[in-house]
Each structure stands twice: as C-alpha cells, then as structure tokens.
Design a protein around this motif. Structure first.
Motif, PDB file in Angstrom:
ATOM      1  N   ILE A  65       0.860  -1.180   0.000  1.00  0.00           N
ATOM      2  CA  ILE A  65       0.000   0.000   0.000  1.00  0.00           C
ATOM      3  C   ILE A  65       0.896   1.229   0.000  1.00  0.00           C
ATOM      4  O   ILE A  65       1.752   1.386   0.881  1.00  0.00           O
ATOM      5  CB  ILE A  65      -0.925   0.028   1.233  1.00  0.00           C
ATOM      6  CG1 ILE A  65      -1.776  -1.243   1.298  1.00  0.00           C
ATOM      7  CG2 ILE A  65      -1.815   1.273   1.216  1.00  0.00           C
ATOM      8  CD1 ILE A  65      -2.354  -1.511   2.667  1.00  0.00           C
ATOM      9  N   MET A  66       0.724   2.096  -0.989  1.00  0.00           N
ATOM     10  CA  MET A  66       1.505   3.325  -1.081  1.00  0.00           C
ATOM     11  C   MET A  66       0.593   4.521  -0.843  1.00  0.00           C
ATOM     12  O   MET A  66      -0.445   4.652  -1.481  1.00  0.00           O
ATOM     13  CB  MET A  66       2.173   3.441  -2.455  1.00  0.00           C
ATOM     14  CG  MET A  66       3.170   2.330  -2.752  1.00  0.00           C
ATOM     15  SD  MET A  66       3.837   2.406  -4.456  1.00  0.00           S
ATOM     16  CE  MET A  66       4.773   3.939  -4.380  1.00  0.00           C
ATOM     17  N   SER A  67       0.992   5.389   0.066  1.00  0.00           N
ATOM     18  CA  SER A  67       0.244   6.610   0.351  1.00  0.00           C
ATOM     19  C   SER A  67       0.942   7.769  -0.342  1.00  0.00           C
ATOM     20  O   SER A  67       2.095   8.090  -0.043  1.00  0.00           O
ATOM     21  CB  SER A  67       0.186   6.848   1.862  1.00  0.00           C
ATOM     22  OG  SER A  67      -0.454   8.076   2.155  1.00  0.00           O
ATOM     23  N   ILE A  68       0.224   8.379  -1.304  1.00  0.00           N
ATOM     24  CA  ILE A  68       0.774   9.507  -2.070  1.00  0.00           C
ATOM     25  C   ILE A  68      -0.297  10.584  -2.129  1.00  0.00           C
ATOM     26  O   ILE A  68      -1.201  10.541  -2.973  1.00  0.00           O
ATOM     27  CB  ILE A  68       1.182   9.075  -3.504  1.00  0.00           C
ATOM     28  CG1 ILE A  68       2.139   7.877  -3.468  1.00  0.00           C
ATOM     29  CG2 ILE A  68       1.818  10.239  -4.243  1.00  0.00           C
ATOM     30  CD1 ILE A  68       2.501   7.338  -4.853  1.00  0.00           C
ATOM     31  N   LEU A  69      -0.224  11.540  -1.212  1.00  0.00           N
ATOM     32  CA  LEU A  69      -1.254  12.566  -1.133  1.00  0.00           C
ATOM     33  C   LEU A  69      -0.717  13.792  -0.416  1.00  0.00           C
ATOM     34  O   LEU A  69       0.491  13.900  -0.183  1.00  0.00           O
ATOM     35  CB  LEU A  69      -2.517  12.010  -0.456  1.00  0.00           C
ATOM     36  CG  LEU A  69      -2.358  10.975   0.673  1.00  0.00           C
ATOM     37  CD1 LEU A  69      -1.916  11.630   1.950  1.00  0.00           C
ATOM     38  CD2 LEU A  69      -3.657  10.227   0.883  1.00  0.00           C
ATOM     39  N   VAL A  70      -1.589  14.721  -0.066  1.00  0.00           N
ATOM     40  CA  VAL A  70      -1.132  15.952   0.571  1.00  0.00           C
ATOM     41  C   VAL A  70      -0.672  15.649   1.997  1.00  0.00           C
ATOM     42  O   VAL A  70      -1.248  14.799   2.679  1.00  0.00           O
ATOM     43  CB  VAL A  70      -2.249  17.023   0.586  1.00  0.00           C
ATOM     44  CG1 VAL A  70      -2.588  17.439  -0.821  1.00  0.00           C
ATOM     45  CG2 VAL A  70      -3.486  16.535   1.310  1.00  0.00           C
ATOM     46  N   PRO A  71       0.372  16.340   2.476  1.00  0.00           N
ATOM     47  CA  PRO A  71       0.914  16.041   3.801  1.00  0.00           C
ATOM     48  C   PRO A  71      -0.105  16.137   4.926  1.00  0.00           C
ATOM     49  O   PRO A  71      -0.058  15.358   5.884  1.00  0.00           O
ATOM     50  CB  PRO A  71       2.017  17.091   3.969  1.00  0.00           C
ATOM     51  CG  PRO A  71       2.397  17.478   2.583  1.00  0.00           C
ATOM     52  CD  PRO A  71       1.154  17.368   1.767  1.00  0.00           C
ATOM     53  N   ALA A  72      -1.040  17.076   4.813  1.00  0.00           N
ATOM     54  CA  ALA A  72      -2.017  17.264   5.877  1.00  0.00           C
ATOM     55  C   ALA A  72      -2.901  16.041   6.085  1.00  0.00           C
ATOM     56  O   ALA A  72      -3.472  15.853   7.164  1.00  0.00           O
ATOM     57  CB  ALA A  72      -2.883  18.487   5.587  1.00  0.00           C
ATOM     58  N   GLU A  73      -3.032  15.188   5.058  1.00  0.00           N
ATOM     59  CA  GLU A  73      -3.886  14.008   5.162  1.00  0.00           C
ATOM     60  C   GLU A  73      -3.105  12.728   5.464  1.00  0.00           C
ATOM     61  O   GLU A  73      -3.706  11.673   5.666  1.00  0.00           O
ATOM     62  CB  GLU A  73      -4.662  13.814   3.849  1.00  0.00           C
ATOM     63  CG  GLU A  73      -5.623  14.956   3.525  1.00  0.00           C
ATOM     64  CD  GLU A  73      -6.329  14.744   2.195  1.00  0.00           C
ATOM     65  OE1 GLU A  73      -6.186  13.655   1.612  1.00  0.00           O
ATOM     66  OE2 GLU A  73      -7.011  15.677   1.740  1.00  0.00           O
TER      67      GLU A  73
END
Length: 299
Positions: A65-73
């Motif tokens: 699972i890779m998380s690639i999103l805005v830092p706040a989330e």
C-alpha cells in the motif's frame, strides 16, 4: 516477496502518474475511491486503476500500500489503513511517500506497527510519470527492500537503509530549497508590487538575473493551483528544521506565502486547468490585492 497488486492512496496528480507507470509495467494497481472527488476518479481511470468497494477490501487485496497525497492528510490515511489492518486481521506493508517530517513518519510507523503491519518511510522527488518524468522515490526502514523491485518501472527507487526518517528527511531538505525558493520569489515580487517598484525590479532582474527571472515567469503563475497542499509541506519542513536545531522561521514564512496564493482566485485551478497564458505580472498583481484580506484574517 514478489509484488503483484499495489494499492495507491490516492490517485491525485503524482499518485495517478506513479500508478499509471506501474500498471504499464504489469502490476495490478488498485485504490479505493469511496468519497473521492470526480477529478480523483477521472485521474484513477486515466492511470488504469482498479477500484475496490472499501478500504478493507483494498487492504485485503494489496501486497503493498503506497500513500501519495497531501501532507495534511498523511497521518489520517495511515490511521485509516491501520484500522483496516485490524479489521481484516491481515499484515500488509504500508509505504508513506508523502512530504512529511521524520517525526511525523515515526508517528505513522507506530500506528502501522501497532496494527500488525510494516511501515516504510518514503519521499518522492521529481515530477509525475504522467508528464514524462521519472521521479525518485527514496525509501528507508527495516522492510524498505520490498520496494526495490519497482526500480526502473517508470520510477527510480533509492533505498537509504533501515532507519525510519532518512527518506522523509531528504525530501524535507530538498523541498526546503525548491518550494522554499518559489515562496521567496513570490514574497519578493509581491513586496515590489506593493511598493510600486515591480517594473523597476523586473528590469533589474532582466539585466542581472535573467535565469531566475525566466524561472519565475514560467513557474510562478502555476503556483496558486498547488499552494493549498504546499502549506502543510512547509509546516512539516519547519518542524524538521526545528528538531534539527535550525530555525523553522524560513519555512513558517513560506507557509504564509502559499496561504496567500491559496486565497487568490487562481487557486481554484487544478494542475490540469492552469491558465498557461497568464503572465507573471498578472499573477503578482492579483496576489498583492489579497494581502490586506489575508492580514485581516490572520489578526
């Protein structure tokens, strides 16, 4: 372990590009689009993602699972995945590839480890494969080697060893210069506009700093579309510097500049809809008009 199915949360500008590259190299790329915007759904389709009915279902199918999103989330997503690990009773590898401080990375490691998963610290430098770039994904942590097989599959994977915090740390240092410099340039130009010296400053830059001026002319008009998600990144960089004993104030100020840009009408654009014909002068003129309202809201 051979990876077959890779989950990406979420298929935004960078996430869908990474997913598209991996899909083109034979991986089954999945996500969970429940509650996501139409733009995200369109990007997922463009990236060849397969949607799953729920986060639990996504976790059950994924090898990675890779998380690639805005830092706040980032922290919230790590906690959601941790809950899904508990609900399914499965152990999965979770790679956070977001622009967060080493301190935030260690908090996410605790959340994932406590749920029975394995955490990889990651950081992405470079542009999206969707635009022809080959981003470098730095990794670190005891289980970081699982991602080594992705190297050369539309991305470059650079393993920094078993210590959590190294991958996020290099991302913080790098972005402190690139995005920090962009913020400084906007601050300089907006101040000159407010002083009635914009034309004179640009004339001097054209004479003595043509390279940086050209970079501003091509880069600054597109900043408002990204400014909202870069506020949190500057705050994470400030926290990284502060923990290292270096002043955090440079990037706390950069966060304020991106907050200013995010208050302008240009911030309603997405990376796909940026007005490429808008000039540097217009961008700065409008930005300067929003200085009073931003200052009042801060008070």
């Amino acid at each position: 372990m051979t990876l077959r199915t890779i989950a990406i949360l979420s298929p935004g500008d960078m996430g869908h590009g990474v997913g598209k590259a991996l899909s083109e190299h034979g991986y089954d790329v999945i996500t969970c689009l429940a509650g996501r915007s139409q733009r995200t759904k369109d990007l997922a389709a463009a990236g060849g993602f397969r949607d799953t009915e729920s986060l639990d279902e996504m976790v059950s199918q994924a090898d990675l699972i890779m998380s690639i999103l805005v830092p706040a989330e980032a922290m919230g997503v790590a906690e959601d995945v941790a809950d899904a690990l508990r609900a399914t009773g499965l152990s999965r590898t979770f790679a956070d590839c977001n622009a967060v401080s080493p301190q935030t990375a260690r908090r996410m490691e605790s959340a994932i480890d406590d749920a029975g998963g394995e955490y990889i610290d990651g950081g992405i430098i470079g542009g999206s494969p969707a635009r022809g770039a080959t981003p470098r994904i730095y990794t670190s942590g005891p289980g970081a080697g699982i991602m080594d097989e992705l190297d050369g599959k539309g991305i470059s994977v650079r393993n920094l060893g078993p210590e959590i915090g190294r991958a996020s740390g290099i991302k913080m240092c790098y972005a402190s210069m690139t995005k920090g410099t962009s913020a400084l340039r906007v601050a300089m130009l907006t101040t000159a506009q407010s002083l009635g010296l914009y034309d004179e400053l640009v004339a001097e830059l054209s004479f003595s700093q043509q390279g940086p001026l050209s970079a501003m002319e091509s880069g600054v008009p597109g900043l408002p579309a990204n400014a909202g998600r870069w506020i949190g990144e500057m705050e994470e960089i400030a926290a990284t510097f502060d923990a290292a004993g270096v002043t955090p104030h440079f990037h706390q100020g950069a966060a304020e500049i991106f907050r200013l840009l995010a208050s302008t009408p240009f911030a309603d654009e997405s990376p796909e809809t940026i007005d490429r014909d808008r000039s540097l002068e217009e961008t700065i003129r409008v930005t300067s008009e929003y200085l009073p309202s931003l200052m009042q809201s801060a008070d």
